[in-house]
Design a protein around this motif. Structure first.
Motif, PDB file in Angstrom:
ATOM      1  N   UNK A 161       0.860  -1.184   0.000  1.00 11.77           N
ATOM      2  CA  UNK A 161       0.000   0.000   0.000  1.00 11.77           C
ATOM      3  C   UNK A 161       0.897   1.234   0.000  1.00 11.77           C
ATOM      4  N   UNK A 162       0.841   1.989  -1.103  1.00 12.67           N
ATOM      5  CA  UNK A 162       1.645   3.205  -1.243  1.00 12.67           C
ATOM      6  C   UNK A 162       0.803   4.412  -0.836  1.00 12.67           C
ATOM      7  N   UNK A 163       1.346   5.239   0.059  1.00 15.50           N
ATOM      8  CA  UNK A 163       0.625   6.411   0.554  1.00 15.50           C
ATOM      9  C   UNK A 163       1.392   7.667   0.162  1.00 15.50           C
ATOM     10  N   UNK A 175      -5.498  17.406  -6.317  1.00 13.52           N
ATOM     11  CA  UNK A 175      -5.286  17.754  -7.723  1.00 13.52           C
ATOM     12  C   UNK A 175      -5.268  16.481  -8.550  1.00 13.52           C
ATOM     13  N   UNK A 176      -5.767  16.555  -9.776  1.00 17.76           N
ATOM     14  CA  UNK A 176      -5.812  15.365 -10.623  1.00 17.76           C
ATOM     15  C   UNK A 176      -4.418  14.838 -10.946  1.00 17.76           C
ATOM     16  N   UNK A 177      -3.430  15.715 -10.921  1.00 19.73           N
ATOM     17  CA  UNK A 177      -2.065  15.267 -11.238  1.00 19.73           C
ATOM     18  C   UNK A 177      -1.552  14.242 -10.216  1.00 19.73           C
ATOM     19  N   UNK A 178      -2.111  14.285  -8.988  1.00 19.22           N
ATOM     20  CA  UNK A 178      -1.681  13.327  -7.970  1.00 19.22           C
ATOM     21  C   UNK A 178      -2.002  11.896  -8.393  1.00 19.22           C
ATOM     22  N   UNK A 179      -3.113  11.705  -9.101  1.00 19.73           N
ATOM     23  CA  UNK A 179      -3.519  10.368  -9.518  1.00 19.73           C
ATOM     24  C   UNK A 179      -2.525   9.773 -10.512  1.00 19.73           C
ATOM     25  N   UNK A 180      -2.088  10.575 -11.465  1.00 23.30           N
ATOM     26  CA  UNK A 180      -1.119  10.092 -12.444  1.00 23.30           C
ATOM     27  C   UNK A 180       0.202   9.723 -11.799  1.00 23.30           C
ATOM     28  N   UNK A 181       0.648  10.558 -10.857  1.00 25.43           N
ATOM     29  CA  UNK A 181       1.899  10.292 -10.161  1.00 25.43           C
ATOM     30  C   UNK A 181       1.818   8.965  -9.410  1.00 25.43           C
ATOM     31  N   UNK A 182       0.718   8.774  -8.668  1.00 31.20           N
ATOM     32  CA  UNK A 182       0.580   7.562  -7.867  1.00 31.20           C
ATOM     33  C   UNK A 182       0.403   6.323  -8.754  1.00 31.20           C
ATOM     34  N   UNK A 183      -0.310   6.471  -9.866  1.00 31.27           N
ATOM     35  CA  UNK A 183      -0.464   5.333 -10.780  1.00 31.27           C
ATOM     36  C   UNK A 183       0.890   4.878 -11.299  1.00 31.27           C
ATOM     37  N   UNK A 184       1.789   5.825 -11.570  1.00 27.36           N
ATOM     38  CA  UNK A 184       3.139   5.464 -12.010  1.00 27.36           C
ATOM     39  C   UNK A 184       3.877   4.669 -10.946  1.00 27.36           C
ATOM     40  N   UNK A 185       3.764   5.095  -9.683  1.00 33.47           N
ATOM     41  CA  UNK A 185       4.401   4.361  -8.587  1.00 33.47           C
ATOM     42  C   UNK A 185       3.864   2.933  -8.503  1.00 33.47           C
ATOM     43  N   UNK A 186       2.552   2.785  -8.638  1.00 38.29           N
ATOM     44  CA  UNK A 186       1.934   1.458  -8.522  1.00 38.29           C
ATOM     45  C   UNK A 186       2.378   0.539  -9.652  1.00 38.29           C
ATOM     46  N   UNK A 187       2.549   1.089 -10.837  1.00 37.45           N
ATOM     47  CA  UNK A 187       3.025   0.281 -11.973  1.00 37.45           C
ATOM     48  C   UNK A 187       4.411  -0.281 -11.690  1.00 37.45           C
ATOM     49  N   UNK A 188       5.287   0.566 -11.145  1.00 38.26           N
ATOM     50  CA  UNK A 188       6.644   0.114 -10.825  1.00 38.26           C
ATOM     51  C   UNK A 188       6.630  -0.888  -9.680  1.00 38.26           C
ATOM     52  N   UNK A 189       5.810  -0.646  -8.665  1.00 41.77           N
ATOM     53  CA  UNK A 189       5.709  -1.592  -7.547  1.00 41.77           C
ATOM     54  C   UNK A 189       5.268  -2.966  -8.044  1.00 41.77           C
ATOM     55  N   UNK A 190       4.263  -2.992  -8.920  1.00 41.14           N
ATOM     56  CA  UNK A 190       3.764  -4.275  -9.428  1.00 41.14           C
ATOM     57  C   UNK A 190       4.786  -4.960 -10.337  1.00 41.14           C
ATOM     58  N   UNK A 191       5.524  -4.163 -11.099  1.00 41.11           N
ATOM     59  CA  UNK A 191       6.471  -4.743 -12.042  1.00 41.11           C
ATOM     60  C   UNK A 191       7.797  -5.147 -11.439  1.00 41.11           C
ATOM     61  N   UNK A 192       8.239  -4.444 -10.367  1.00 36.73           N
ATOM     62  CA  UNK A 192       9.591  -4.674  -9.847  1.00 36.73           C
ATOM     63  C   UNK A 192       9.637  -5.107  -8.372  1.00 36.73           C
ATOM     64  N   UNK A 193       8.599  -4.848  -7.598  1.00 32.90           N
ATOM     65  CA  UNK A 193       8.660  -5.096  -6.155  1.00 32.90           C
ATOM     66  C   UNK A 193       7.703  -6.203  -5.683  1.00 32.90           C
ATOM     67  N   UNK A 194       6.597  -6.374  -6.356  1.00 28.91           N
ATOM     68  CA  UNK A 194       5.566  -7.320  -5.908  1.00 28.91           C
ATOM     69  C   UNK A 194       6.077  -8.753  -5.959  1.00 28.91           C
ATOM     70  N   UNK A 195       5.839  -9.529  -4.876  1.00 32.11           N
ATOM     71  CA  UNK A 195       6.182 -10.949  -4.842  1.00 32.11           C
ATOM     72  C   UNK A 195       5.136 -11.745  -5.631  1.00 32.11           C
ATOM     73  N   UNK A 196       5.516 -12.925  -6.128  1.00 32.53           N
ATOM     74  CA  UNK A 196       4.581 -13.706  -6.952  1.00 32.53           C
ATOM     75  C   UNK A 196       3.261 -14.036  -6.258  1.00 32.53           C
ATOM     76  N   UNK A 197       3.288 -14.231  -4.925  1.00 26.78           N
ATOM     77  CA  UNK A 197       2.077 -14.624  -4.206  1.00 26.78           C
ATOM     78  C   UNK A 197       1.226 -13.425  -3.775  1.00 26.78           C
ATOM     79  N   UNK A 198       1.715 -12.192  -4.010  1.00 28.36           N
ATOM     80  CA  UNK A 198       1.006 -11.002  -3.549  1.00 28.36           C
ATOM     81  C   UNK A 198       0.022 -10.484  -4.598  1.00 28.36           C
ATOM     82  N   UNK A 199      -0.973  -9.752  -4.112  1.00 29.97           N
ATOM     83  CA  UNK A 199      -1.913  -9.069  -5.005  1.00 29.97           C
ATOM     84  C   UNK A 199      -1.314  -7.748  -5.480  1.00 29.97           C
ATOM     85  N   UNK A 200      -1.827  -7.167  -6.565  1.00 25.00           N
ATOM     86  CA  UNK A 200      -1.324  -5.872  -7.030  1.00 25.00           C
ATOM     87  C   UNK A 200      -1.423  -4.795  -5.953  1.00 25.00           C
ATOM     88  N   UNK A 201      -0.495  -3.857  -6.005  1.00 23.96           N
ATOM     89  CA  UNK A 201      -0.413  -2.799  -4.993  1.00 23.96           C
ATOM     90  C   UNK A 201      -1.614  -1.853  -5.080  1.00 23.96           C
TER      91      UNK A 201
END
Length: 382
Positions: free
Chosen positions: A288-290, A298-324
Motif C-alpha cells: 500500500x503506497x501512501x 489535484x488530478x495530477x496526484x492520480x497520475x503520479x501515484x499510478x506510475x508508482x503502482x506500476x513500478x511496484x507491481x512490475x519490480x517489487x511485488x512478490x509472486x504470491x502477492x496481489x497488485x499494490x
C-alpha cells in the motif's frame, strides 16, 4: 532437543494456550450473563418503584460487608449493570439464547417482577436476532460494553463496534479512539476505483472496508515542530511526524498494516522515484503506497501515484502477492469530483483527507492544557 521433543512441546503448548483461551472466554461469558441478570433485577425494581431512593447504595454497601474483598459491585458499577440490561433487553426475546440461567433465584425473582408489572416500558423493538453477533457480543469485556453504550448511540453503530472490537482485539484506549474518530461513518466511504480495478470482487470489498475517508492524525502537533513559519509546514513535516509516531499512525490507519519504509526508493529504467510511505496489508496481501499532499486534491496526484503502482507491481511485488494499492492523503477534496475523475485510472487508488492537531476547533484547543504546563505537571509527578 530432538525434533520429536520439540514437536511434543509445540503440541502441548498449543493445547495449554487453547485451554486458557477457552477458560478465559467462558469466564467472560459467565460474567456478562451475571451482570445482565443483576442489571435486569435492579432495573425492574428501581424503575418500577418497588425500591425507594438510596436502594442501590444500600445494597452495594451491604454486599461489601458480607463479601469482603469483593470488587466490581460499587454503586457506579451496579448502575452500569442496570444500563447494560436496559440497552440490550431485546435479547430477552430470543428463545434459543439466554444470557442468564432461567432457573436461578435471581432469574425467577425477575420473572415474577415482570409478571407483576403493568408497565410496557420493558417491551422494546426486537432486531433480527438470527443475525445478531452473539459470539462477538460475549467475547468482549464488560468495560468494552460500557464504552460502546456510552459513546455509540444507536443499535447499528453498537453492533459495528462490538464486532470490530471482537475481531481486532482492541483494548479500551483503541476502542475509545476509534469511536471518537467516528470510524462507523468514515470507513468505506472514500472516493476510489477499487470495484473497476481489483479482481476478484471480494478483494475490492475488503479494500473498501479497509480505508476511511478521513484520518485524524492528532499526534501531529505543528506547534511543537521547529519551523519558522506555519506556511512552511509541508508534506515532509507531516511525513516525519508520522514516521516518528508510526505506531500511532498504524493504529489510526487500521488493522493488519505493517510499516515498510518512508521515502521508499523505486529505481526503474534509470528513473529514481520515492514513495512517501509504503505499507503492507496482511488481509489484502498487497503493498500500500501512501502519498501525502499538503493542500487540496489535484488530478495530477492520480497520475503520479499510478506510475508508482506500476513500478511496484512490475519490480517489487512478490509472486504470491496481489497488485499494490495507492492512497492519496490530502488536506481537502471535492468528493464528487474525485469520484468522477478517479474512475479513468487503471490502478486501484483511493483518496482520503487528514487532519492534524492544528485543525481542531479553537474551543477544543483552548480546553487542552498548554504544552509547557503539561511538562511541568509531568515533572511534578516524577
Amino acid at each position: 532437543m530432538d525434533q520429536k521433543y520439540r514437536d511434543a512441546v509445540q503440541l502441548i503448548k498449543t493445547a495449554i494456550l487453547q485451554s486458557q483461551y477457552e477458560a478465559a472466554k467462558s469466564a467472560n461469558e459467565k460474567q456478562l450473563m451475571l451482570y445482565y441478570g443483576i442489571g435486569k433485577y435492579i432495573s425492574l425494581n428501581s424503575r418500577q418503584g418497588f425500591w425507594g431512593q438510596g436502594a442501590i447504595e444500600a445494597i452495594s454497601s451491604q454486599l461489601e460487608r458480607e463479601l469482603p474483598g469483593l470488587k466490581g459491585f460499587s454503586v457506579r458499577n451496579l448502575r452500569y449493570m442496570r444500563t447494560f440490561y436496559e440497552e440490550w433487553r431485546m435479547l430477552d426475546e430470543c428463545g434459543d439464547f439466554a444470557l442468564e440461567d432461567k432457573t436461578s433465584n435471581l432469574a425467577l425473582a425477575s420473572a415474577k417482577l415482570e409478571r407483576d408489572s403493568d408497565s410496557e416500558i420493558w417491551h422494546s423493538q426486537v432486531p433480527n436476532l438470527e443475525v445478531f453477533p452473539f459470539d462477538d457480543y460475549l467475547s468482549i469485556g464488560f468495560t468494552h460494553h460500557r464504552v460502546i453504550l456510552s459513546k455509540a448511540k444507536n443499535y447499528e453503530e453498537r453492533i459495528f463496534y462490538i464486532s470490530e472490537c471482537a475481531h481486532s482485539k482492541w483494548g479500551i484506549r483503541e476502542l475509545e479512539k476509534m469511536i471518537d474518530e467516528d470510524l462507523y461513518h468514515h470507513q468505506g466511504t472514500l472516493p476510489n476505483n477499487f470495484a473497476q480495478t481489483m479482481t476478484p470482487g471480494m478483494q475490492a470489498l475488503k479494500a473498501v472496508s479497509t480505508f476511511k475517508d478521513e484520518y485524524l492524525l492528532d499526534f501531529i502537533n505543528v506547534e511543537e515542530i521547529d519551523v519558522r513559519d506555519t506556511a512552511d509546514i509541508d508534506e515532509k513535516v507531516v511525513e516525519n511526524s508520522i514516521v516518528n509516531n508510526v505506531k500511532n499512525f498504524i493504529l489510526t490507519f487500521g488493522k493488519d498494516f505493517a510499516f515498510i519504509s518512508n521515502q521508499y526508493h523505486l529505481d526503474a529504467f534509470g528513473e529514481d522515484q520515492y514513495i512517501d510511505l509504503l505499507f503492507f496489508n496482511r488481509e489484502l496481501n498487497c503493498l500500500v503506497a501512501v502519498e501525502l499532499k499538503r493542500g487540496k486534491f489535484k488530478t495530477s496526484y492520480l497520475g503520479q501515484l499510478q506510475g508508482y503502482l506500476s513500478v511496484l507491481d512490475g519490480f517489487e511485488k512478490k509472486p504470491h502477492e496481489n497488485p499494490a494499492i495507492g492512497l492519496i492523503l490530502c488536506k481537502d477534496m471535492n468528493k464528487s469530483f474525485v469520484d468522477y475523475v478517479i474512475q479513468d485510472y487503471s490502478k486501484p487508488i483511493g483518496v482520503a483527507t487528514y487532519k492534524t492537531s492544528r485543525d481542531m476547533s479553537e474551543e477544543l484547543r483552548k480546553a487542552l492544557p498548554d504544552i509547557e504546563e503539561l511538562k511541568r505537571l509531568l515533572d511534578t509527578e516524577e
